[in-house]
Design a protein around this motif. Structure first.
Motif, short mmCIF file in Angstrom:
data_model
loop_
_atom_site.label_atom_id
_atom_site.label_comp_id
_atom_site.label_asym_id
_atom_site.label_seq_id
_atom_site.Cartn_x
_atom_site.Cartn_y
_atom_site.Cartn_z
N MET A 155 -6.51 -16.31 2.00
CA MET A 155 -7.45 -17.31 2.51
C MET A 155 -7.75 -18.38 1.47
SD MET A 155 -7.75 -16.30 5.53
CE MET A 155 -8.84 -17.64 5.91
N ASP A 156 -6.92 -18.48 0.45
CA ASP A 156 -7.17 -19.34 -0.71
C ASP A 156 -5.94 -20.21 -0.95
OD1 ASP A 156 -7.75 -20.41 -3.20
OD2 ASP A 156 -7.37 -18.54 -4.27
N PRO A 157 -5.76 -21.29 -0.17
CA PRO A 157 -4.53 -22.09 -0.29
C PRO A 157 -4.31 -22.70 -1.67
CG PRO A 157 -5.74 -22.67 1.70
CD PRO A 157 -6.64 -21.80 0.88
N VAL A 158 -5.38 -23.13 -2.35
CA VAL A 158 -5.19 -23.91 -3.57
C VAL A 158 -4.72 -23.07 -4.76
CG1 VAL A 158 -6.87 -25.63 -2.85
CG2 VAL A 158 -7.60 -23.74 -4.30
N HIS A 159 -4.76 -21.74 -4.62
CA HIS A 159 -4.36 -20.92 -5.78
C HIS A 159 -2.90 -21.17 -6.16
CE1 HIS A 159 -2.46 -18.05 -2.93
NE2 HIS A 159 -1.71 -17.74 -3.96
N PHE A 160 -2.05 -21.52 -5.16
CA PHE A 160 -0.63 -21.63 -5.53
C PHE A 160 -0.37 -22.84 -6.43
CE2 PHE A 160 1.62 -25.05 -3.43
CZ PHE A 160 1.04 -25.26 -2.19
N GLU A 161 -1.28 -23.80 -6.40
CA GLU A 161 -1.14 -24.96 -7.28
C GLU A 161 -1.29 -24.56 -8.75
OE1 GLU A 161 -3.68 -29.08 -7.81
OE2 GLU A 161 -3.43 -28.23 -5.79
N THR A 299 -20.46 -9.31 -7.70
CA THR A 299 -21.77 -9.77 -8.16
C THR A 299 -21.64 -10.82 -9.27
OG1 THR A 299 -22.01 -8.07 -9.88
CG2 THR A 299 -22.74 -7.51 -7.64
N ILE A 300 -20.45 -10.93 -9.88
CA ILE A 300 -20.28 -11.89 -10.97
C ILE A 300 -19.42 -13.08 -10.57
CG2 ILE A 300 -20.60 -10.10 -12.72
CD1 ILE A 300 -17.56 -10.13 -13.18
N GLU A 301 -18.94 -13.11 -9.32
CA GLU A 301 -18.12 -14.25 -8.92
C GLU A 301 -18.99 -15.38 -8.40
OE1 GLU A 301 -15.42 -12.86 -5.90
OE2 GLU A 301 -16.95 -12.85 -4.33
N HIS A 302 -18.47 -16.58 -8.48
CA HIS A 302 -19.18 -17.77 -8.02
C HIS A 302 -18.27 -18.55 -7.08
CE1 HIS A 302 -21.22 -16.64 -11.77
NE2 HIS A 302 -22.30 -17.23 -11.26
N LEU A 303 -18.40 -18.30 -5.80
CA LEU A 303 -17.56 -18.98 -4.83
C LEU A 303 -17.93 -20.46 -4.76
CD1 LEU A 303 -17.39 -16.34 -1.95
CD2 LEU A 303 -15.87 -16.64 -3.91
N ALA A 304 -16.88 -21.29 -4.61
CA ALA A 304 -17.07 -22.74 -4.63
C ALA A 304 -16.47 -23.37 -3.37
CB ALA A 304 -16.43 -23.31 -5.90
N LYS A 308 -13.87 -21.80 0.88
CA LYS A 308 -14.46 -21.71 2.22
C LYS A 308 -13.65 -20.79 3.13
CE LYS A 308 -12.42 -25.99 4.13
NZ LYS A 308 -12.78 -27.29 4.77
N GLY A 309 -12.35 -20.65 2.89
CA GLY A 309 -11.54 -19.72 3.67
C GLY A 309 -11.93 -18.28 3.39
N ILE A 310 -12.20 -17.95 2.14
CA ILE A 310 -12.62 -16.60 1.76
C ILE A 310 -13.97 -16.28 2.39
CG2 ILE A 310 -13.32 -15.15 -0.17
CD1 ILE A 310 -11.25 -16.66 -1.87
N ILE A 311 -14.88 -17.25 2.35
CA ILE A 311 -16.20 -17.05 2.95
C ILE A 311 -16.07 -16.81 4.46
CG2 ILE A 311 -18.41 -18.17 3.43
CD1 ILE A 311 -18.00 -19.67 0.72
N LEU A 312 -15.20 -17.61 5.11
CA LEU A 312 -14.95 -17.42 6.54
C LEU A 312 -14.42 -16.02 6.82
CD1 LEU A 312 -14.50 -18.38 9.48
CD2 LEU A 312 -12.32 -19.35 8.71
N TYR A 313 -13.45 -15.58 6.02
CA TYR A 313 -12.84 -14.26 6.21
C TYR A 313 -13.87 -13.14 6.02
CZ TYR A 313 -9.84 -10.21 5.39
OH TYR A 313 -9.27 -8.98 5.44
N HIS A 314 -14.69 -13.23 4.98
CA HIS A 314 -15.72 -12.22 4.75
C HIS A 314 -16.72 -12.17 5.90
CE1 HIS A 314 -15.15 -12.13 0.07
NE2 HIS A 314 -14.08 -11.78 0.74
#
Length: 364
Positions: A155-161, A299-304, A308-314
């Protein structure tokens, strides 16, 4: 019995290749934190039963296949595919005992298990598993991390960049490998929920707005399959282990017969420092998942913004857990045969198939 465990038990999961049972007809299996025994009897019937004999609790992984089921190695008690004791040597009568058992089906060269309540839903017939005219290639690899970490990546497209282009370039330069990494920058990303999951879409720098990366995208089949250049299947073995199955199905060349299914069993490769060695895309993904630890400390991650895809999936996970608690079917469960026959074929972008295509002769 956790809410997530009850939700996951509404789905079918692949656990082995059918070919593996031809080579070794009795195998220990762990799925959804349960230890089980998978077996094929001499008549070809496949069963998934508890891991211990009801007599003296010996592991049934040492069992002997019979015409009528699986015979315990210790005193010969025999179990059919539904877990019933059908033979008790040396005893005056066969007691009406039963150990746990779960439904299994074979499809696409895989054995699938359903561990939930009855009536069982249909096993989804996505086209890559059942369509004719395909050459199927399957790899199995056990990963020491939680399955949701693998799905978050989908759910994280930009990671491949960065994980694939930037890290891939860094890796190649360190190793003296002459292979440029030129994946373009993301301009925007978006996600669309549909009947079987979520479509992930992206627009890359230099691409027009009507490109199929943006207008079509590729699907994440809820809750545990990514469809891009084949299926990446993330099977929850337990809280800290995932069976990662990569299932590819290129079209058989015109005028040729389909090849027998190609099965590989792989292991995570580590370097001299004990870190994941990641020269190619799929291994770089594994590095990202395993690099979060057995269970990511959220508890230590900071979603940005890009998450938004990860948040949607969760949120979808939580919504579907709530559905199950209300007695409803969760997303992706199929009960209407008309939706399942002859198979379910989904649209997918062309660019991803090219971007993530294997070098000729290379396997993941």
């Amino acid at each position: 019995d956790t809410p997530t465990g009850q939700w996951l038990r509404r789905y079918w999961f692949p656990i082995r290749a059918s070919e593996d049972l031809d080579k070794e007809p009795v195998q220990p299996v762990r799925l959804l934190s349960e230890d089980l025994t998978l077996f094929k009897d001499l008549r070809g019937n496949v069963g998934l039963v508890g891991d211990r004999c009801a007599h003296r609790a010996v592991s049934l992984a040492y069992g002997i296949p019979q015409d009528n089921g699986l015979r315990c190695c210790y005193h010969g008690w025999t179990y059919d595919t539904e877990g019933h004791v059908v033979d008790m040597p040396f005893e005056p009568a066969c007691l009406p005992l039963k150990i746990k058992s779960y439904r299994v089906q074979e499809m696409g060269g895989l054995v699938w298990a359903y561990m939930g309540p009855e009536p069982a839903p249909l096993l989804p017939r996505f086209h890559g598993f059942v369509k004719e005219g395909l050459d199927r290639q399957v790899s199995f690899k056990m990963l020491p991390c939680n399955w949701v970490q693998c799905m978050d990546n989908s759910m994280d497209p930009v990671h491949f960049e960065f994980l694939h282009a930037a890290y891939g370039k860094y890796y190649n330069e360190k190793k003296g490998i002459q292979q440029p990494m030129n994946l373009a920058h993301h301009i925007k990303i978006d996600f669309d929920v549909f009947e079987y999951g979520i479509y992930k879409r992206r627009l890359l720098e230099g691409e027009p707005e009507d490109c199929d990366d943006w207008t079509i995208g590729h699907p994440v089949l809820f809750p545990y399959i990514l469809y891009v250049s084949g299926y990446q299947i993330r099977v929850p073995v337990d809280d800290t282990h995932t069976l990662h199955i990569v299932y590819r199905f290129p079209a058989t060349p015109e005028g040729q017969e389909s090849k027998p299914i190609d099965i590989q069993h792989l292991e995570v490769e580590y370097n001299s420092l004990g870190l994941v060695d990641a020269p190619i895309v799929i291994k770089q993904d594994e590095m990202g998942w395993i690099g979060q630890g057995p269970i990511s400390d959220r508890t230590i991650e900071h979603l940005a913004t890009s998450d938004k895809g990860i948040i949607l999936y969760h949120n979808l996970i939580l919504e579907n857990i709530a559905k199950v608690e209300k007695g409803e079917d969760p997303m992706g469960v199929i009960r209407d045969p008309a939706k399942n026959e002859p198979y379910i074929e989904l649209g997918i972008e062309g660019h991803a198939r090219q971007s993530f295509a294997l070098v000729p002769g290379q396997r993941v």
